[in-house]
Design an enzyme around this catalytic site. Structure first.
Site, PDB file in Angstrom:
ATOM      1  N   ARG A 183       0.785  -1.202  -0.028  1.00 28.38           N
ATOM      2  CA  ARG A 183       0.101  -0.031   0.122  1.00 28.38           C
ATOM      3  C   ARG A 183       0.929   1.349   0.008  1.00 28.38           C
ATOM      4  NH1 ARG A 183      -2.600  -3.686  -0.553  1.00 28.38           N
ATOM      5  NH2 ARG A 183      -4.976  -4.039   0.048  1.00 28.38           N
ATOM      6  N   SER A 253     -10.754  -0.603   3.031  1.00 31.54           N
ATOM      7  CA  SER A 253     -10.026  -0.706   4.375  1.00 31.54           C
ATOM      8  C   SER A 253      -9.546   0.761   4.661  1.00 31.54           C
ATOM      9  CB  SER A 253      -8.689  -1.453   4.138  1.00 31.54           C
ATOM     10  OG  SER A 253      -9.103  -2.700   3.741  1.00 31.54           O
ATOM     11  N   GLU A 348      -5.217   4.292   5.792  1.00 36.29           N
ATOM     12  CA  GLU A 348      -4.786   3.820   4.566  1.00 36.29           C
ATOM     13  C   GLU A 348      -5.200   4.870   3.319  1.00 36.29           C
ATOM     14  OE1 GLU A 348      -5.485  -0.191   2.212  1.00 36.29           O
ATOM     15  OE2 GLU A 348      -6.853   1.577   1.205  1.00 36.29           O
TER      16      GLU A 348
HETATM   17  P1  FAD Z   1      -8.860   8.535  -5.442  1.00 35.83           P
HETATM   18  O1  FAD Z   1      -9.497   8.472  -4.233  1.00 35.83           O
HETATM   19  O2  FAD Z   1      -9.601   9.428  -6.534  1.00 35.83           O
HETATM   20  O3  FAD Z   1      -7.440   9.168  -5.116  1.00 35.83           O
HETATM   21  C1  FAD Z   1      -6.583   8.451  -4.296  1.00 35.83           C
HETATM   22  C2  FAD Z   1      -5.361   9.231  -4.052  1.00 35.83           C
HETATM   23  O4  FAD Z   1      -4.474   9.078  -5.280  1.00 35.83           O
HETATM   24  C3  FAD Z   1      -5.435  10.655  -3.933  1.00 35.83           C
HETATM   25  O5  FAD Z   1      -4.339  11.173  -3.019  1.00 35.83           O
HETATM   26  C4  FAD Z   1      -5.084  11.458  -5.282  1.00 35.83           C
HETATM   27  O6  FAD Z   1      -4.855  12.504  -5.214  1.00 35.83           O
HETATM   28  C5  FAD Z   1      -4.099  10.631  -5.961  1.00 35.83           C
HETATM   29  N1  FAD Z   1      -4.470  10.236  -7.256  1.00 35.83           N
HETATM   30  C6  FAD Z   1      -5.515   9.707  -7.913  1.00 35.83           C
HETATM   31  N2  FAD Z   1      -5.217   9.739  -9.157  1.00 35.83           N
HETATM   32  C7  FAD Z   1      -3.982  10.165  -9.593  1.00 35.83           C
HETATM   33  C8  FAD Z   1      -3.028  10.529 -10.472  1.00 35.83           C
HETATM   34  N3  FAD Z   1      -3.688  10.021 -11.996  1.00 35.83           N
HETATM   35  N4  FAD Z   1      -2.008  11.203 -10.519  1.00 35.83           N
HETATM   36  C9  FAD Z   1      -1.488  11.278  -9.277  1.00 35.83           C
HETATM   37  N5  FAD Z   1      -2.218  11.088  -8.093  1.00 35.83           N
HETATM   38  C10 FAD Z   1      -3.504  10.327  -8.166  1.00 35.83           C
HETATM   39  N6  FAD Z   1      -7.502  -0.891  -2.407  1.00 35.83           N
HETATM   40  C11 FAD Z   1      -6.533  -1.870  -2.470  1.00 35.83           C
HETATM   41  O7  FAD Z   1      -5.654  -1.778  -2.548  1.00 35.83           O
HETATM   42  N7  FAD Z   1      -7.286  -3.132  -2.484  1.00 35.83           N
HETATM   43  C12 FAD Z   1      -8.667  -3.472  -2.366  1.00 35.83           C
HETATM   44  O8  FAD Z   1      -9.100  -4.341  -2.251  1.00 35.83           O
HETATM   45  C13 FAD Z   1      -9.365  -2.396  -2.308  1.00 35.83           C
HETATM   46  N8  FAD Z   1     -10.731  -2.530  -2.158  1.00 35.83           N
HETATM   47  C14 FAD Z   1     -11.652  -1.394  -2.012  1.00 35.83           C
HETATM   48  C15 FAD Z   1     -12.975  -1.772  -1.668  1.00 35.83           C
HETATM   49  C16 FAD Z   1     -13.842  -0.766  -1.513  1.00 35.83           C
HETATM   50  C17 FAD Z   1     -15.232  -1.078  -1.591  1.00 35.83           C
HETATM   51  C18 FAD Z   1     -13.349   0.693  -1.498  1.00 35.83           C
HETATM   52  C19 FAD Z   1     -14.262   1.907  -1.647  1.00 35.83           C
HETATM   53  C20 FAD Z   1     -12.107   0.856  -1.835  1.00 35.83           C
HETATM   54  C21 FAD Z   1     -11.011  -0.125  -1.952  1.00 35.83           C
HETATM   55  N9  FAD Z   1     -10.060   0.159  -2.039  1.00 35.83           N
HETATM   56  C22 FAD Z   1      -8.838  -1.010  -2.165  1.00 35.83           C
HETATM   57  C23 FAD Z   1      -9.108   1.484  -2.185  1.00 35.83           C
HETATM   58  C24 FAD Z   1      -9.224   1.976  -3.699  1.00 35.83           C
HETATM   59  O9  FAD Z   1     -10.287   1.469  -4.070  1.00 35.83           O
HETATM   60  C25 FAD Z   1      -7.896   2.301  -4.335  1.00 35.83           C
HETATM   61  O10 FAD Z   1      -6.889   2.790  -3.623  1.00 35.83           O
HETATM   62  C26 FAD Z   1      -8.072   2.961  -5.645  1.00 35.83           C
HETATM   63  O11 FAD Z   1      -7.052   2.698  -6.223  1.00 35.83           O
HETATM   64  C27 FAD Z   1      -8.471   4.383  -5.581  1.00 35.83           C
HETATM   65  O12 FAD Z   1      -8.836   4.885  -6.836  1.00 35.83           O
HETATM   66  P2  FAD Z   1      -9.507   6.260  -7.009  1.00 35.83           P
HETATM   67  O13 FAD Z   1      -9.463   6.623  -8.653  1.00 35.83           O
HETATM   68  O14 FAD Z   1     -10.965   6.297  -6.354  1.00 35.83           O
HETATM   69  O15 FAD Z   1      -8.713   7.202  -6.178  1.00 35.83           O
HETATM   70  N1  EPU Z   2     -11.188 -10.523  10.099  1.00 38.48           N
HETATM   71  C1  EPU Z   2     -11.934 -10.433  11.348  1.00 38.48           C
HETATM   72  N2  EPU Z   2     -12.887  -9.827  11.488  1.00 38.48           N
HETATM   73  C2  EPU Z   2     -13.257  -9.043  10.307  1.00 38.48           C
HETATM   74  C3  EPU Z   2     -12.772  -9.534   9.184  1.00 38.48           C
HETATM   75  C4  EPU Z   2     -11.618 -10.056   9.109  1.00 38.48           C
HETATM   76  O1  EPU Z   2     -11.436 -10.825  12.480  1.00 38.48           O
HETATM   77  O2  EPU Z   2     -14.565  -8.339  10.369  1.00 38.48           O
HETATM   78  C5  EPU Z   2      -9.901 -11.408  10.211  1.00 38.48           C
HETATM   79  C6  EPU Z   2     -10.221 -12.744   9.723  1.00 38.48           C
HETATM   80  O3  EPU Z   2      -9.347 -13.663  10.402  1.00 38.48           O
HETATM   81  C7  EPU Z   2      -9.699 -12.753   8.226  1.00 38.48           C
HETATM   82  C8  EPU Z   2      -8.659 -11.622   8.421  1.00 38.48           C
HETATM   83  O4  EPU Z   2      -9.126 -10.793   9.429  1.00 38.48           O
HETATM   84  O5  EPU Z   2      -9.054 -13.893   7.927  1.00 38.48           O
HETATM   85  C9  EPU Z   2      -8.212 -11.016   7.087  1.00 38.48           C
HETATM   86  O6  EPU Z   2      -9.406 -10.608   6.602  1.00 38.48           O
HETATM   87  P1  EPU Z   2      -9.621 -10.388   5.001  1.00 38.48           P
HETATM   88  O7  EPU Z   2      -9.249 -11.576   4.230  1.00 38.48           O
HETATM   89  O8  EPU Z   2     -10.899  -9.877   4.843  1.00 38.48           O
HETATM   90  O9  EPU Z   2      -8.553  -9.283   4.487  1.00 38.48           O
HETATM   91  P2  EPU Z   2      -8.001  -8.007   5.286  1.00 38.48           P
HETATM   92  O10 EPU Z   2      -6.494  -8.382   5.692  1.00 38.48           O
HETATM   93  O11 EPU Z   2      -8.967  -7.468   6.130  1.00 38.48           O
HETATM   94  C10 EPU Z   2      -6.972  -6.955   2.990  1.00 38.48           C
HETATM   95  C11 EPU Z   2      -6.877  -5.713   2.259  1.00 38.48           C
HETATM   96  C12 EPU Z   2      -7.865  -5.494   1.555  1.00 38.48           C
HETATM   97  C13 EPU Z   2      -8.090  -6.690   0.508  1.00 38.48           C
HETATM   98  C14 EPU Z   2      -8.107  -8.130   1.235  1.00 38.48           C
HETATM   99  C15 EPU Z   2      -8.174  -9.170   0.218  1.00 38.48           C
HETATM  100  C16 EPU Z   2      -5.615  -4.075   3.734  1.00 38.48           C
HETATM  101  C17 EPU Z   2      -5.459  -2.919   4.606  1.00 38.48           C
HETATM  102  N3  EPU Z   2      -6.767  -4.480   3.191  1.00 38.48           N
HETATM  103  O12 EPU Z   2      -8.055  -6.871   4.121  1.00 38.48           O
HETATM  104  O13 EPU Z   2      -7.761  -4.203   0.837  1.00 38.48           O
HETATM  105  O14 EPU Z   2      -9.267  -6.599  -0.405  1.00 38.48           O
HETATM  106  O15 EPU Z   2      -7.162  -8.178   1.980  1.00 38.48           O
HETATM  107  O16 EPU Z   2      -6.986  -9.590   0.008  1.00 38.48           O
HETATM  108  O17 EPU Z   2      -4.244  -4.639   3.351  1.00 38.48           O
HETATM  109  C18 EPU Z   2      -8.142  -1.979   0.833  1.00 38.48           C
HETATM  110  O18 EPU Z   2      -7.146  -1.757   0.794  1.00 38.48           O
HETATM  111  O19 EPU Z   2      -8.852  -0.910   0.926  1.00 38.48           O
HETATM  112  C19 EPU Z   2      -8.852  -3.307   0.907  1.00 38.48           C
HETATM  113  C20 EPU Z   2      -9.970  -3.381   1.179  1.00 38.48           C
END
Ligand code: FAD
Ligand code: EPU
Length: 356
Positions: A183, A253, A348
């Site tokens: 991240r 997250s 994050e």
């Molecule tokens: P924005 O929120 O618009 O921007 C994020 C940051 O990047 C800001 O600081 C912005 O200024 C900068 N930025 C954006 N575009 C550019 C550019 N072109 N050049 C320079 N800077 C820029 N993230 C994960 O890693 N794994 C996940 O599993 C995951 N699951 C998610 C689930 C949900 C339901 C949600 C809501 C979010 C999740 N995220 C996850 C976080 C998010 O989706 C990612 O970080 C995504 O890449 C953000 O894209 P955005 O276009 O919305 O960024």
């Molecule tokens: N768990 C709990 N309670 C909960 C949820 C999860 O105890 O409510 C425990 C479980 O034991 C589970 C463990 O946490 O096994 C890990 O949970 P999960 O697999 O859902 O993944 P996470 O570590 O919580 C990370 C990323 C997610 C990504 C998932 C899947 C980060 C900060 N988050 O979540 O990314 O989608 O793994 O790979 O690394 C994001 O970055 O926005 C994001 C959603």
């Protein structure tokens, strides 16, 4: 090969409000997936690199603060933004090169990430399928090196192009120069506000190469599964676990999983035998969701803000409260986790503060 898509964003319909290139005092609710009702002094929509260049030249000349926004799924507006929000809507996908086993494509930064994943899966290109359904733009994917289910986007990025605000030139940047980590990248550190990603080059495999180590994926898939089956399984798991921002505003997250030394982990394990952690190089990555759930935060609510019932790491904003409420909740949660476990949680998403 070229492709264009219309604006899309999980949660809202920004395309409807982005017809005008420049608008004043715009409500950003529709432009961030936490649905925070902050205002922006100006919203400037850029659809071509030339428009971005013109917009940034003016912003520099008038000495205005600016913020690049994709789909706002990792951005928390703590207050109104007294500057220019530059909405990235650059589109297009081009084939750069291919060999018998790989393909390299250049994707404009405003393309929707999930649509691009689906595009690759439909062409049998392997490498990003586990990252399906992550909201946001392609250009934001490298910012925090998006990751899920054992995959990180850094492993497919060959290079990217970014507009350099100081020199006003588009530069080519290598993968190594970005210093990607969990991240993390330089775009979150010294490059904030100076490098605007305009396109990303991905090198994907044409040969079958599935990554199924993540326990949740291994349950229903085998190495005989097809690429489309993996994609569908990721979509299905995510749909069950994570709240859809259209229904329940959130930013995924809210905290990173804390990375601690093996000795710190062992000390915690003595006290909490069920603690969940994963190996992370020479260190251990703690499941922050476990810490948060065990500390009772699924039962708590502060100022209308709480965590999601199925995923304690996801802060939700069902009442569409302002950024201060989100921050207040997150701070109370962080303090509690620090006090209980001696573990400091790191936020994050990017927190934006710039008041009128
Ligand atoms: P924005 O929120 O618009 O921007 C994020 C940051 O990047 C800001 O600081 C912005 O200024 C900068 N930025 C954006 N575009 C550019 C550019 N072109 N050049 C320079 N800077 C820029 N993230 C994960 O890693 N794994 C996940 O599993 C995951 N699951 C998610 C689930 C949900 C339901 C949600 C809501 C979010 C999740 N995220 C996850 C976080 C998010 O989706 C990612 O970080 C995504 O890449 C953000 O894209 P955005 O276009 O919305 O960024
Ligand atoms: N768990 C709990 N309670 C909960 C949820 C999860 O105890 O409510 C425990 C479980 O034991 C589970 C463990 O946490 O096994 C890990 O949970 P999960 O697999 O859902 O993944 P996470 O570590 O919580 C990370 C990323 C997610 C990504 C998932 C899947 C980060 C900060 N988050 O979540 O990314 O989608 O793994 O790979 O690394 C994001 O970055 O926005 C994001 C959603």
């Amino acid at each position: 090969m070229t492709k264009s898509t219309s604006d899309t964003m999980s949660g809202e319909t920004p395309g409807k409000t982005s017809d005008k290139a420049i608008s004043s005092w715009v409500d950003l609710s529709a432009y961030n997936t936490l649905a925070i009702p902050a205002l922006a002094k100006e919203l400037c929509v850029v659809r071509h690199v030339e428009e971005l260049q013109t917009c940034i030249a003016r912003v520099k000349q008038e000495n205005l603060p600016f913020l690049i926004l994709g789909e706002g799924s990792n951005t928390v507006f703590l207050q109104d933004y007294d500057g220019v929000v530059v909405l990235n809507r650059l589109t297009g996908i081009e084939l750069v090169s291919q060999t018998q086993s790989t393909v390299t494509v250049k994707v404009a930064a405003g393309e929707n990430w999930h649509d691009f994943v689906a595009y690759c899966v439909s062409r049998q290109w392997y490498g990003i399928e586990n990252l399906a359904l992550i909201p946001g733009t392609v250009g934001a994917a490298p910012i925090q090196n998006i990751g899920a289910y054992g995959m990180e986007v850094k492993d497919t990025i060959s290079e990217l192009e970014a507009f350099d605000v100081s020199s006003e030139e588009v530069l080519s940047i290598s993968n190594d120069a970005c210093e990607f980590g969990y991240r993390e990248s330089r775009f979150k550190r010294d490059w904030v506000g100076n490098k605007i990603i305009t396109s990303v080059h991905f090198t994907l495999s044409k040969e079958k190469a599935l990554k199924l180590d993540y326990p949740a994926l291994a349950q229903n898939l085998t190495h005989d599964s097809s690429l489309k089956q993996v994609f569908d399984e990721v979509v299905s798991i995510r749909t069950q676990k994570l709240p859809d921002p259209k229904q329940i505003p959130n930013a995924g997250s809210f905290f990173k999983n804390p990375v601690v030394s093996v000795s710190d982990y062992q000390a915690l394990q003595q006290r909490y035998p069920d603690i969940v952690a994963f190996e992370h190089g020479q260190k251990m990555k703690l499941a922050a969701a476990w810490l948060i759930e065990q500390a009772g935060w699924k039962q708590k609510q502060v100022d209308g803000v709480r965590v999601h019932q199925h995923q304690a790491l996801v802060v939700i904003n069902p009442e569409r409260r302002p950024g201060e409420a989100i921050q207040g909740f997150a701070q109370a949660l962080k303090d509690d986790i620090q006090q209980r476990y001696g573990v400091m949680l790191e936020v994050e998403p990017r927190l934006i503060r710039l008041t009128k």
